[in-house]
Design an enzyme around this catalytic site. Structure first.
Site, PDB file in Angstrom:
ATOM      1  N   ASN A 149       0.846  -1.193   0.000  1.00  0.00           N
ATOM      2  CA  ASN A 149       0.000   0.000   0.000  1.00  0.00           C
ATOM      3  C   ASN A 149       0.880   1.241   0.000  1.00  0.00           C
ATOM      4  OD1 ASN A 149       0.485   0.829   2.907  1.00  0.00           O
ATOM      5  ND2 ASN A 149      -0.408  -1.205   3.238  1.00  0.00           N
ATOM      6  N   ARG A 150       0.263   2.399   0.014  1.00  0.00           N
ATOM      7  CA  ARG A 150       0.986   3.657  -0.200  1.00  0.00           C
ATOM      8  C   ARG A 150       1.471   4.319   1.083  1.00  0.00           C
ATOM      9  NH1 ARG A 150      -2.386   7.596  -3.803  1.00  0.00           N
ATOM     10  NH2 ARG A 150      -0.434   8.791  -3.541  1.00  0.00           N
TER      11      ARG A 150
END
Length: 396
Positions: A200-201
């Site tokens: 994820n970011r």
């Protein structure tokens, strides 16, 4: 500064203070000048440098420097200097300054591992902390010669960041002194094959800001870091992990000894059912491989519902976008009830907001019905508001 080989790093720390507009007086010990000479400190600070109480006697420097300071930073602080400070000895200008200072005092120790772990040093550190001083935990790494271990001076940039927060909060702001807290940061990764992963970011910036803020408020801090490329915060123990399973193991290994847990990390909700031992190749017909996913353990729910200590304060984060089932806050309240934590920091991440940004805004929801709105500002500012809410809920 005291007489340790790490004195050369203090040049960078001094430069950061002066370039940010601070008026700095350098007070070295005589031993410190064996490592870095007085002309260097005078040139960097723009002021004359003295080690004894006899220079400029008419200005009473052994009293005036401490009285007029807004912050005293001792970097590096050797075992000898910590012992003198703990026992109130005053045989040079630096130790006299420490006795007259009524402002916050930060010690950044640097010494060999055996010296840091010695019972006498540990007792001196405990004494200084009980008096309200911030004594930063040393970093681990290369020491003098071939030795490696705990005792390395933290990086100047991280000491400067911590000092800035202590200076901003002023005297009497060490409301986490004597507390042990755990913070998680970053985004977990789940392996697909030797090359690829699901992730994820999350940048880890908010979690690292929380760790720095807790250290500046006097806490012993353990930071569980998931795939983050950021410098270790000064005075913080960093445990590095990769997957959600490793995050769960690292957190549960610490929860029995901590007063508060802040789960700022973004764990992957799912992982591949099978991890390929070889790199997954492209199919000749252009078809994509089917990847079966299984659900990961819910780390926040598990530690909230199976609390290692009844008096712990547990904080979760919710990155929401809102959908047909509810608004960001409605989804946040539902998650707070479902997870069972004490506080939930709700971020609206619509359009990718927050990730990788130096700023953040949030609503902090409490299991007791509280809702604290935090306007957009630095992640450090949000971190302190979160710790304010944690402190209100900690048992005396």
């Amino acid at each position: 500064m005291a007489g340790g080989i790490a004195a050369y790093k203090a040049c960078e720390l001094l430069r950061r203070f002066t370039e940010s507009g601070h008026d700095v007086t350098v007070v070295p010990t005589a031993a410190a000048l064996e490592f870095v000479g007085a002309p260097t400190w005078a040139a960097l600070s723009g002021k004359p440098v003295a080690t004894d109480v006899w220079s400029g006697v008419h200005q009473v420097p052994h009293v005036r420097i401490g009285q007029q300071a807004d912050l005293v930073v001792v970097a590096p602080a050797t075992a000898d200097l910590l012992a003198k400070a703990a026992h109130g000895l005053a045989d040079d200008l630096l130790t006299n300054t420490l006795l007259t200072a009524r402002c916050p005092v930060v010690f950044a120790p640097a010494m060999h591992t055996e010296m840091w772990e010695h019972a006498a040093t540990r007792a001196n550190v405990a004494t200084l902390r009980e008096r309200g001083c911030v004594v930063i935990e040393p970093a681990e790494g290369r020491l003098t010669g071939k030795d490696t271990g705990k005792g390395r001076l933290p990086e100047p940039g991280e000491i400067f960041e911590l000092c800035g927060q202590v200076l901003a909060r002023g005297s009497g702001a060490l409301d986490l002194a004597g507390r042990h807290v755990l913070v998680s940061a970053g985004g977990t990764r789940e392996r697909l094959d030797p090359v690829r992963f699901l992730g994820n970011r999350s940048s880890g910036l908010q979690g690292y800001a929380l760790a720095r803020a807790a250290a500046a408020r006097g806490a012993e801090v353990t930071l569980v870091s998931a795939n983050v490329a950021l410098p270790d915060p000064a005075g913080v123990k960093v445990v590095r992990i990769e997957t959600t399973g490793e995050l769960l193991d690292a957190v549960t290994a610490e929860t029995g000894s901590v007063d508060a847990v802040v789960m700022a990390a973004a764990p992957a909700d799912f992982r591949p059912a099978r991890v390929s031992e070889a790199k997954i190749k492209k199919a000749a017909d252009g078809s994509a491989p089917a990847i079966e996913l299984v659900q990961n353990p819910d780390v926040l729910a598990k530690i909230s519902q199976d609390r290692a200590r009844a008096d712990q304060v547990i904080v979760g984060f919710a990155a929401e976008t809102g959908d047909d089932t509810g608004s960001v806050l409605e989804l946040g309240r539902a998650k707070l009830a479902r997870k069972g934590c004490d506080l939930l920091v709700v971020n609206d991440v619509s359009g990718g907001a927050v990730f990788g940004s130096a700023d953040n805004e949030a609503v902090i929801l409490g299991a007791d019905g509280a809702a604290v709105e935090v306007a957009r500002g630095s992640k450090s500012a949000l971190a302190h508001v979160i710790w304010d809410e944690v402190v209100r809920r900690l048992a005396p």
